[in-house]
Design a protein around this motif. Sequence first.
Motif, mmCIF file in Angstrom:
data_model
loop_
_atom_site.group_PDB
_atom_site.id
_atom_site.type_symbol
_atom_site.label_atom_id
_atom_site.label_comp_id
_atom_site.label_asym_id
_atom_site.label_seq_id
_atom_site.Cartn_x
_atom_site.Cartn_y
_atom_site.Cartn_z
ATOM 1 N N LEU A 146 0.832 -1.201 0.000
ATOM 2 C CA LEU A 146 0.000 0.000 0.000
ATOM 3 C C LEU A 146 0.869 1.255 0.000
ATOM 4 O O LEU A 146 2.009 1.237 0.481
ATOM 5 C CB LEU A 146 -0.910 0.012 1.222
ATOM 6 N N GLY A 147 0.316 2.353 -0.493
ATOM 7 C CA GLY A 147 1.066 3.589 -0.596
ATOM 8 C C GLY A 147 1.758 4.024 0.694
ATOM 9 O O GLY A 147 2.965 4.289 0.692
ATOM 10 N N PRO A 148 1.039 4.112 1.837
ATOM 11 C CA PRO A 148 1.694 4.557 3.071
ATOM 12 C C PRO A 148 2.814 3.624 3.521
ATOM 13 O O PRO A 148 3.856 4.086 4.009
ATOM 14 C CB PRO A 148 0.544 4.564 4.092
ATOM 15 N N ASP A 149 2.616 2.313 3.362
ATOM 16 C CA ASP A 149 3.663 1.371 3.770
ATOM 17 C C ASP A 149 4.885 1.482 2.865
ATOM 18 O O ASP A 149 6.029 1.364 3.324
ATOM 19 C CB ASP A 149 3.116 -0.062 3.742
ATOM 20 N N LEU A 150 4.661 1.706 1.584
ATOM 21 C CA LEU A 150 5.775 1.893 0.658
ATOM 22 C C LEU A 150 6.590 3.115 1.050
ATOM 23 O O LEU A 150 7.826 3.056 1.146
ATOM 24 C CB LEU A 150 5.236 2.043 -0.768
ATOM 25 N N GLU A 151 5.913 4.231 1.309
ATOM 26 C CA GLU A 151 6.644 5.447 1.677
ATOM 27 C C GLU A 151 7.323 5.308 3.034
ATOM 28 O O GLU A 151 8.418 5.847 3.237
ATOM 29 C CB GLU A 151 5.696 6.642 1.653
ATOM 30 N N ASP A 152 6.706 4.594 3.966
ATOM 31 C CA ASP A 152 7.347 4.368 5.262
ATOM 32 C C ASP A 152 8.642 3.571 5.102
ATOM 33 O O ASP A 152 9.676 3.900 5.698
ATOM 34 C CB ASP A 152 6.400 3.625 6.205
ATOM 35 N N GLN A 153 8.576 2.513 4.299
ATOM 36 C CA GLN A 153 9.771 1.680 4.114
ATOM 37 C C GLN A 153 10.866 2.419 3.371
ATOM 38 O O GLN A 153 12.051 2.325 3.719
ATOM 39 C CB GLN A 153 9.395 0.398 3.366
#
Length: 586
Positions: free
Chosen positions: A216-223
Amino acid sequence: MDDAAPQTTPLDAPGRSPRTDQAAQDAREGDGGSGVQHMKWWGWGREGVSFDHRDKPKLQPFVLEKVGVDLDTPGRPALDFDELPVPDSRAPEELLAALRTAAGDGHVHTGAMERVVHTYGKSLRDLLRLRAGDLPRTPDVVVYPGDEDAVRAVVDAVADAGAVLIPFGGGSSISGSLHPRADEQRPVVSLDLGRMNRVLEVDEHSRLARVQAGVLGPDLEDQLGARGWTMGHVPDSFTHSTLGGWIATRSSGAQSDKYGDIADLTRALRVVQPGRVVATRPVPSEATGPSVRDMLIGSEGRLGVITEAWVQVHRLPENRQILGYFYPSFEAGLAAMRDIAASDASTVLTRVSDANETAFSFATGKRSRGVSHLVSSGLKTVLKRRGWDLDAICLSFVGFEGGADAVKANQAVVKKIVKAHGGIVVGKGPGTLYDQKKFDTPYIRDYILDRGALADVSDTAASWSTLLPLYRHVREQADRAFARVGVQGWIMCHLSHSYHGGACLYFTFAFQQVSETPLVEYDVVKGAIQQAFVDAGGTLSHHHAVGTEHAQWLAEDISPAGRAMLGELFAAVDPQGQMNPGAIVD
């Protein structure tokens, strides 16, 4: 949805980050099969998160005047899930056994909730059908593979069984890309990529990241952010959409002026087809015949299952600012956006709303807050002295990223262009609010749907010389459609995603439901807007994809021969029509 329910959390509760903190929270709340989170089956977002108009005193009278719907009317509760006529699963035991072997016993589900969640996306048509209990066909089984080997085994099992496979990312599609055909007699398998959600590696020298498609978008940016990187792709569906979904639908994000559309960001792909894997290399460019990568981008599951991609990444920016501007007219705003695109200024986003959308933005402000607070009595006096029609004001946002000196220099270039077109700089306040509220629109749509208003969006792209006449034609045709249906309607628009040769126009429309057949009314209005796009030289969609919602305009957009080429491509790769049949070309 009951807006007074104690579990409801207003979207604009204080304390959230302007970029991704709320998005990440939204994306992680709740849980589905195999530990994968899903949106609520009957609407957008997680259970317990919704919109509320009661702290926005101008919104209720605005919607009542423009659409004829009273937001103070209690919302109609969602249909109880147990009332849904969910068809029984048709999956044969032999297929289920093969899927369990492929993905693991705990990752194959035939429960009613799992299958309903995977039946539709989140278009207005999807929600109206769900709320009416219209479920002629659901997936028979939902499978959650954990890696590419499992995906290969699932795809091969589906092919061997003569079944149908529909890839599923975040479930945020609004183009009709996810639902099985009502007359489908073969078993239908929904393949959910939600467990495949990791950044696998970052090539810092090449500024590329290898990422699994189900993130998901937020998890991608967090990682990525934990390593000091960003992909910079932030579509409106960011909180509930996946990398694979972005690629499969040829997505575009709000920051595409700097980072590019998903087709620009995606450098290589791995795609599973029956009996084989298509793999391209993460090179900056190639001369290898017609681009296989570009064939796969936007293919909506017709050419296989995207398992991972190499994507471009950038170092996290040192500074980020979004400034607000006012223009005396939409024509002036469009001209300014065109000149900014042609200038030496480096921007991360450029956006201007027409007068109708600006008025809506003013109406959504809280007491003593929001964009409307900027239009103080003093500013109104100044604008009147300049001869501005206050009802024609158009709000614009321009974003800047980079070092302090670069941001300052780019802002100076933009300011000069804005002034040349009669605009004024408002400051940072509107940009902060834009960052905080940019993911809220689908919640507002659901909120007014609960109270008897139908609202949806349509997007197009056209050349700079075509944009203004196209805009006027769409407005005219939408108003005629409202009259044909016999409803009071409202349509508004903004320009976003500027390019060298043109830009995207994004329309939002709403009207009161006046009959027991709302989809008939909706089709008249939506169809008029879509037809106006292609008649006036625009594309059928800029970033919402084709699916089944827009397929009827495909031949007018890319020519009958172009449509035939796509059909021949799909038939050559998938001669039995097992991979998401009906999407794009039926």
